[in-house]
Enzyme design. Structure first.
Site, PDB file in Angstrom:
ATOM      1  N   SER A 185       2.415  -3.455  -1.603  1.00  0.00           N
ATOM      2  CA  SER A 185       1.110  -4.013  -1.950  1.00  0.00           C
ATOM      3  C   SER A 185       0.306  -3.013  -2.770  1.00  0.00           C
ATOM      4  O   SER A 185      -0.458  -3.412  -3.655  1.00  0.00           O
ATOM      5  CB  SER A 185       0.342  -4.439  -0.696  1.00  0.00           C
ATOM      6  N   GLU A 186       0.459  -1.712  -2.503  1.00  0.00           N
ATOM      7  CA  GLU A 186      -0.133  -0.667  -3.334  1.00  0.00           C
ATOM      8  C   GLU A 186       0.790   0.539  -3.407  1.00  0.00           C
ATOM      9  O   GLU A 186       1.530   0.822  -2.450  1.00  0.00           O
ATOM     10  CB  GLU A 186      -1.504  -0.203  -2.813  1.00  0.00           C
ATOM     11  N   THR A 187       0.723   1.222  -4.527  1.00  0.00           N
ATOM     12  CA  THR A 187       1.394   2.509  -4.707  1.00  0.00           C
ATOM     13  C   THR A 187       0.343   3.528  -5.130  1.00  0.00           C
ATOM     14  O   THR A 187      -0.484   3.252  -6.001  1.00  0.00           O
ATOM     15  CB  THR A 187       2.498   2.419  -5.769  1.00  0.00           C
TER      16      THR A 187
END
Length: 289
Positions: free
Chosen positions: A46-48
């Site tokens: 969902s996020e990096t």
């Protein structure tokens, strides 16, 4: 070809394959924005988070969903702090530049790691947007917990907080993703955070689900920024006292975990968000130079 070391870390848990997986690149100093975006899309978390170190106690953190760069991400920050301790033996107080501002953070030698969020802000949801949100979520007014705040809250990014009467109703939600994306973007909100005050874990204040189709994430298992904003909102409205609290999230997706929060009453009010994390993957991504 260039090789970039990448990690996947499960945040807000001590158990692999639970919590919220985040991609992390802890040597992202010279990566241009378009390459960061491609890496985030390939990682498909969902996020990096991409970490740039200026000196031992000063960093820049940048965050990308698979679709877009965002100002701040709680679980990816917790993942990055965990890796800085695990891979680079960094402990103590640090500061990180983000698009949401310069944020103090703390890495103890063991236990949870912590990030301080920006000073909280709140605003009401207009009546037409409220109706559109309920329609997109498939909720009726009588399914809301009317004594709890239905509002926009920000500790760096704007998020909509929607109270429902029970965890059963919360877990039964099947939102219309396209409509939810439209109304979220109209409000300038990253996500819609739906919560109830009957968590299964007795140590938690609330149980929540988080929908962020505005940035390409249908549902995020754990959301540190939203937990911090919700903690501040509940303390501001007198629902809970300021202090330490925990939020339950992710069980409905098979990724249970706890997000820790600490609200300082102020003025100004401040929120810290913390949690444990575990590294589950280390690899090298090959990209064209």
């Amino acid at each position: 070809m260039r090789e970039i070391e990448v990690f996947q870390v499960d945040a807000f848990t001590e158990e692999p394959f639970s919590g919220n997986p985040a991609g992390v690149v802890i040597d992202g100093g010279d990566l241009p924005r378009d390459l960061r975006q491609r890496i985030a899309r390939e990682m498909n978390c969902s996020e990096t988070a991409f970490v740039v170190q200026y000196e031992r106690g000063r960093f820049r953190f940048q965050y990308h969903t698979p679709e877009a760069e965002v100002d701040l991400c709680g679980h990816a920050t917790i993942a990055a702090l965990h890796l800085l301790r695990e891979r680079q033996d960094i402990v103590g107080d640090i500061v990180a530049e983000t698009r949401a501002g310069i944020l103090p953070m703390r890495i103890d030698e063991e236990g949870p790691v912590w990030m301080r969020q920006a000073e909280p802000k709140f605003r009401e949801v207009p009546d037409d947007a409220r109706a559109a949100l309920l329609e997109a979520l498939g909720l009726r007014e009588d399914e809301l917990q009317s004594e709890l705040p239905f509002a926009l809250a920000s500790t760096g990014i704007w998020q909509v907080m929607v109270p429902v009467k029970s965890r059963d109703r919360l877990f039964a939600l099947t939102p219309d993703t396209l409509r939810l994306r439209e109304v979220s973007r109209r409000l300038g909100a990253i996500c819609v955070h739906v919560y109830a005050l009957d968590p299964a874990d007795p140590s938690a204040v609330a149980v929540a689900r988080d929908f962020a189709p505005a940035v390409g994430v249908a549902e995020d298992p754990h959301t540190g920024t939203a937990a911090g904003a919700l903690a501040c909102l509940l303390a501001d409205r007198g629902v809970v006292p300021a202090g330490e609290m925990a939020f339950e999230q992710g069980a409905n997706l098979g990724r249970p975990g706890l997000i820790l929060a600490r609200v300082e009453a102020g003025p100004p009010m401040r929120a810290w968000v913390g949690g444990h994390a575990v590294t589950v993957l280390r690899g090298e991504m090959r990209v064209a130079k």
